[in-house]
Design a protein around this motif. Structure first.
Motif, PDB file in Angstrom:
ATOM      1  N   LEU A  43      38.445  29.456 -13.690  1.00 57.13           N
ATOM      2  CA  LEU A  43      37.948  28.556 -12.649  1.00 57.13           C
ATOM      3  C   LEU A  43      38.697  27.228 -12.705  1.00 57.13           C
ATOM      4  CD1 LEU A  43      35.747  27.992 -10.473  1.00 57.13           C
ATOM      5  CD2 LEU A  43      34.388  26.996 -12.312  1.00 57.13           C
ATOM      6  N   ARG A  44      39.152  26.783 -11.558  1.00 49.82           N
ATOM      7  CA  ARG A  44      39.754  25.457 -11.424  1.00 49.82           C
ATOM      8  C   ARG A  44      38.870  24.638 -10.491  1.00 49.82           C
ATOM      9  NH1 ARG A  44      46.240  26.199 -10.417  1.00 49.82           N
ATOM     10  NH2 ARG A  44      46.746  26.818 -12.541  1.00 49.82           N
ATOM     11  N   ARG A  45      38.393  23.516 -10.991  1.00 45.91           N
ATOM     12  CA  ARG A  45      37.601  22.614 -10.162  1.00 45.91           C
ATOM     13  C   ARG A  45      38.516  21.479  -9.712  1.00 45.91           C
ATOM     14  NH1 ARG A  45      32.035  21.829 -11.906  1.00 45.91           N
ATOM     15  NH2 ARG A  45      31.856  23.520 -10.431  1.00 45.91           N
ATOM     16  N   TYR A  46      38.546  21.259  -8.418  1.00 48.55           N
ATOM     17  CA  TYR A  46      39.344  20.182  -7.844  1.00 48.55           C
ATOM     18  C   TYR A  46      38.453  18.973  -7.620  1.00 48.55           C
ATOM     19  CZ  TYR A  46      43.253  23.321  -6.979  1.00 48.55           C
ATOM     20  OH  TYR A  46      44.311  24.178  -7.138  1.00 48.55           O
ATOM     21  N   TYR A  47      39.017  17.800  -7.851  1.00 47.46           N
ATOM     22  CA  TYR A  47      38.315  16.536  -7.653  1.00 47.46           C
ATOM     23  C   TYR A  47      39.033  15.731  -6.595  1.00 47.46           C
ATOM     24  CZ  TYR A  47      35.841  17.590 -11.947  1.00 47.46           C
ATOM     25  OH  TYR A  47      35.057  18.192 -12.895  1.00 47.46           O
ATOM     26  N   ARG A  48      38.268  14.944  -5.871  1.00 47.66           N
ATOM     27  CA  ARG A  48      38.870  14.064  -4.870  1.00 47.66           C
ATOM     28  C   ARG A  48      38.326  12.654  -5.012  1.00 47.66           C
ATOM     29  NH1 ARG A  48      35.614  13.368  -0.085  1.00 47.66           N
ATOM     30  NH2 ARG A  48      33.916  14.852  -0.099  1.00 47.66           N
ATOM     31  N   LEU A  49      39.105  11.717  -4.541  1.00 43.85           N
ATOM     32  CA  LEU A  49      38.750  10.310  -4.548  1.00 43.85           C
ATOM     33  C   LEU A  49      37.750  10.045  -3.433  1.00 43.85           C
ATOM     34  CD1 LEU A  49      39.638   7.598  -5.897  1.00 43.85           C
ATOM     35  CD2 LEU A  49      41.350   7.403  -4.089  1.00 43.85           C
ATOM     36  N   THR A  50      36.697   9.317  -3.734  1.00 41.49           N
ATOM     37  CA  THR A  50      35.734   8.930  -2.702  1.00 41.49           C
ATOM     38  C   THR A  50      36.161   7.596  -2.091  1.00 41.49           C
ATOM     39  OG1 THR A  50      34.354   7.667  -4.224  1.00 41.49           O
ATOM     40  CG2 THR A  50      33.832  10.035  -3.987  1.00 41.49           C
ATOM     41  N   ASN A  51      35.505   7.207  -1.008  1.00 41.23           N
ATOM     42  CA  ASN A  51      35.779   5.893  -0.412  1.00 41.23           C
ATOM     43  C   ASN A  51      35.490   4.785  -1.416  1.00 41.23           C
ATOM     44  OD1 ASN A  51      36.646   6.931   2.028  1.00 41.23           O
ATOM     45  ND2 ASN A  51      34.614   6.859   2.941  1.00 41.23           N
ATOM     46  N   GLU A  52      34.411   4.943  -2.181  1.00 42.05           N
ATOM     47  CA  GLU A  52      34.072   3.955  -3.202  1.00 42.05           C
ATOM     48  C   GLU A  52      35.152   3.885  -4.284  1.00 42.05           C
ATOM     49  OE1 GLU A  52      30.373   2.770  -6.174  1.00 42.05           O
ATOM     50  OE2 GLU A  52      30.102   4.385  -4.723  1.00 42.05           O
ATOM     51  N   GLY A  53      35.690   5.033  -4.667  1.00 39.93           N
ATOM     52  CA  GLY A  53      36.761   5.075  -5.647  1.00 39.93           C
ATOM     53  C   GLY A  53      38.033   4.436  -5.117  1.00 39.93           C
ATOM     54  N   ARG A  54      38.327   4.669  -3.844  1.00 44.37           N
ATOM     55  CA  ARG A  54      39.516   4.074  -3.216  1.00 44.37           C
ATOM     56  C   ARG A  54      39.392   2.551  -3.207  1.00 44.37           C
ATOM     57  NH1 ARG A  54      43.503   6.136  -0.065  1.00 44.37           N
ATOM     58  NH2 ARG A  54      42.507   8.163  -0.115  1.00 44.37           N
ATOM     59  N   THR A  55      38.197   2.052  -2.882  1.00 44.62           N
ATOM     60  CA  THR A  55      37.960   0.611  -2.871  1.00 44.62           C
ATOM     61  C   THR A  55      38.090   0.029  -4.275  1.00 44.62           C
ATOM     62  OG1 THR A  55      36.528   0.766  -0.937  1.00 44.62           O
ATOM     63  CG2 THR A  55      36.261  -1.181  -2.321  1.00 44.62           C
ATOM     64  N   ALA A  56      37.490   0.694  -5.256  1.00 41.65           N
ATOM     65  CA  ALA A  56      37.568   0.219  -6.642  1.00 41.65           C
ATOM     66  C   ALA A  56      39.014   0.203  -7.131  1.00 41.65           C
ATOM     67  CB  ALA A  56      36.707   1.097  -7.555  1.00 41.65           C
ATOM     68  N   LEU A  57      39.798   1.217  -6.766  1.00 42.59           N
ATOM     69  CA  LEU A  57      41.202   1.266  -7.159  1.00 42.59           C
ATOM     70  C   LEU A  57      41.984   0.127  -6.517  1.00 42.59           C
ATOM     71  CD1 LEU A  57      43.553   2.636  -8.616  1.00 42.59           C
ATOM     72  CD2 LEU A  57      43.771   4.161  -6.626  1.00 42.59           C
ATOM     73  N   ALA A  58      41.720  -0.140  -5.240  1.00 44.62           N
ATOM     74  CA  ALA A  58      42.412  -1.237  -4.553  1.00 44.62           C
ATOM     75  C   ALA A  58      42.078  -2.579  -5.186  1.00 44.62           C
ATOM     76  CB  ALA A  58      42.039  -1.241  -3.067  1.00 44.62           C
ATOM     77  N   VAL A  59      40.819  -2.791  -5.539  1.00 41.58           N
ATOM     78  CA  VAL A  59      40.400  -4.034  -6.191  1.00 41.58           C
ATOM     79  C   VAL A  59      41.094  -4.173  -7.544  1.00 41.58           C
ATOM     80  CG1 VAL A  59      38.421  -5.198  -7.282  1.00 41.58           C
ATOM     81  CG2 VAL A  59      38.206  -4.257  -4.968  1.00 41.58           C
ATOM     82  N   GLU A  60      41.125  -3.089  -8.316  1.00 43.62           N
ATOM     83  CA  GLU A  60      41.759  -3.135  -9.630  1.00 43.62           C
ATOM     84  C   GLU A  60      43.264  -3.337  -9.519  1.00 43.62           C
ATOM     85  OE1 GLU A  60      42.254  -3.030 -13.824  1.00 43.62           O
ATOM     86  OE2 GLU A  60      40.614  -3.573 -12.479  1.00 43.62           O
ATOM     87  N   ALA A  61      43.903  -2.703  -8.545  1.00 40.61           N
ATOM     88  CA  ALA A  61      45.346  -2.880  -8.362  1.00 40.61           C
ATOM     89  C   ALA A  61      45.662  -4.334  -8.032  1.00 40.61           C
ATOM     90  CB  ALA A  61      45.856  -1.953  -7.257  1.00 40.61           C
ATOM     91  N   GLU A  62      44.847  -4.964  -7.202  1.00 42.57           N
ATOM     92  CA  GLU A  62      45.064  -6.379  -6.862  1.00 42.57           C
ATOM     93  C   GLU A  62      44.812  -7.267  -8.075  1.00 42.57           C
ATOM     94  OE1 GLU A  62      46.248  -9.755  -5.406  1.00 42.57           O
ATOM     95  OE2 GLU A  62      46.608  -7.820  -4.450  1.00 42.57           O
ATOM     96  N   ARG A  63      43.792  -6.942  -8.876  1.00 45.09           N
ATOM     97  CA  ARG A  63      43.509  -7.716 -10.086  1.00 45.09           C
ATOM     98  C   ARG A  63      44.695  -7.652 -11.043  1.00 45.09           C
ATOM     99  NH1 ARG A  63      42.223  -7.509 -15.195  1.00 45.09           N
ATOM    100  NH2 ARG A  63      42.424  -5.273 -15.293  1.00 45.09           N
ATOM    101  N   GLN A  64      45.226  -6.454 -11.238  1.00 52.92           N
ATOM    102  CA  GLN A  64      46.370  -6.298 -12.137  1.00 52.92           C
ATOM    103  C   GLN A  64      47.602  -7.018 -11.590  1.00 52.92           C
ATOM    104  OE1 GLN A  64      47.230  -2.315 -13.472  1.00 52.92           O
ATOM    105  NE2 GLN A  64      45.077  -1.865 -13.871  1.00 52.92           N
ATOM    106  N   ALA A  65      47.822  -6.947 -10.283  1.00 50.67           N
ATOM    107  CA  ALA A  65      48.969  -7.631  -9.671  1.00 50.67           C
ATOM    108  C   ALA A  65      48.840  -9.143  -9.834  1.00 50.67           C
ATOM    109  CB  ALA A  65      49.087  -7.252  -8.196  1.00 50.67           C
ATOM    110  N   ALA A  66      47.629  -9.674  -9.649  1.00 49.30           N
ATOM    111  CA  ALA A  66      47.409 -11.114  -9.817  1.00 49.30           C
ATOM    112  C   ALA A  66      47.667 -11.528 -11.255  1.00 49.30           C
ATOM    113  CB  ALA A  66      45.982 -11.483  -9.391  1.00 49.30           C
ATOM    114  N   ASN A  67      47.209 -10.734 -12.196  1.00 49.49           N
ATOM    115  CA  ASN A  67      47.458 -11.023 -13.611  1.00 49.49           C
ATOM    116  C   ASN A  67      48.951 -11.004 -13.912  1.00 49.49           C
ATOM    117  OD1 ASN A  67      44.734 -11.249 -14.053  1.00 49.49           O
ATOM    118  ND2 ASN A  67      44.519  -9.245 -15.025  1.00 49.49           N
TER     119      ASN A  67
END
Length: 114
Positions: free
Chosen positions: A72-96
Motif C-alpha cells: 500500500l502506498r498512501r499519497y499525501y497532499r498539501l492543504t490550503n493551510e499548509g500552503r499558507t504556513a509554508l509561504a509564511v515560513e519561506a518569507e520568515r527565512q528570507a527576511a532572516n
C-alpha cells in the motif's frame, strides 16, 4: 498550523515537496533529498512522524492510496493551510537571510541599498 514558532527543516522541506502534486512516502523522501541538494535525508520513522504531526496540524492530508506490487502506498497532499504556513515560513527565512547578508556585507542580487 501554528506559525508563531519557526518550522522545522524537515517540515519545511516536506511541505515544499508537496507543493506541485501529492506524493507517497518514498516520493517525499526523494523529493526532499533533491530539494535540499542532499543536505537532508529523511528516515522513514522521521518522515511518518512528521507527516502524522503535519496531518494533525492540518498542513497535509491523505490524498489517495494505491497498491503497487502488493504494498500500500498512501499519497499525501498539501492543504490550503499548509500552503499558507509554508509561504509564511519561506518569507520568515528570507527576511532572516536578508538581515544576515546585510550584517555580513553581502549583497543580494536585485536588492536595493540599505
Amino acid at each position: 498550523m501554528a506559525t508563531s514558532r519557526s518550522m522545522s527543516e524537515q517540515a519545511f522541506f516536506i511541505l515544499t515537496a508537496l507543493v506541485d502534486a501529492p506524493l507517497h512516502g518514498y516520493g517525499i523522501v526523494g523529493e526532499v533529498k533533491s530539494l535540499s541538494d542532499g543536505r537532508l535525508t529523511l528516515r522513514v520513522g522521521t518522515l511518518y512522524g512528521a507527516l502524522d504531526r503535519l496531518t494533525t496540524e492540518g498542513a497535509v492530508e491523505p490524498d489517495h492510496d494505491e497498491v503497487i506490487n502488493g504494498r500500500l502506498r498512501r499519497y499525501y497532499r498539501l492543504t490550503n493551510e499548509g500552503r499558507t504556513a509554508l509561504a509564511v515560513e519561506a518569507e520568515r527565512q528570507a527576511a532572516n537571510a536578508r538581515v544576515a547578508h546585510r550584517r555580513l556585507g553581502l549583497g543580494i542580487a536585485g536588492e536595493g541599498s540599505s
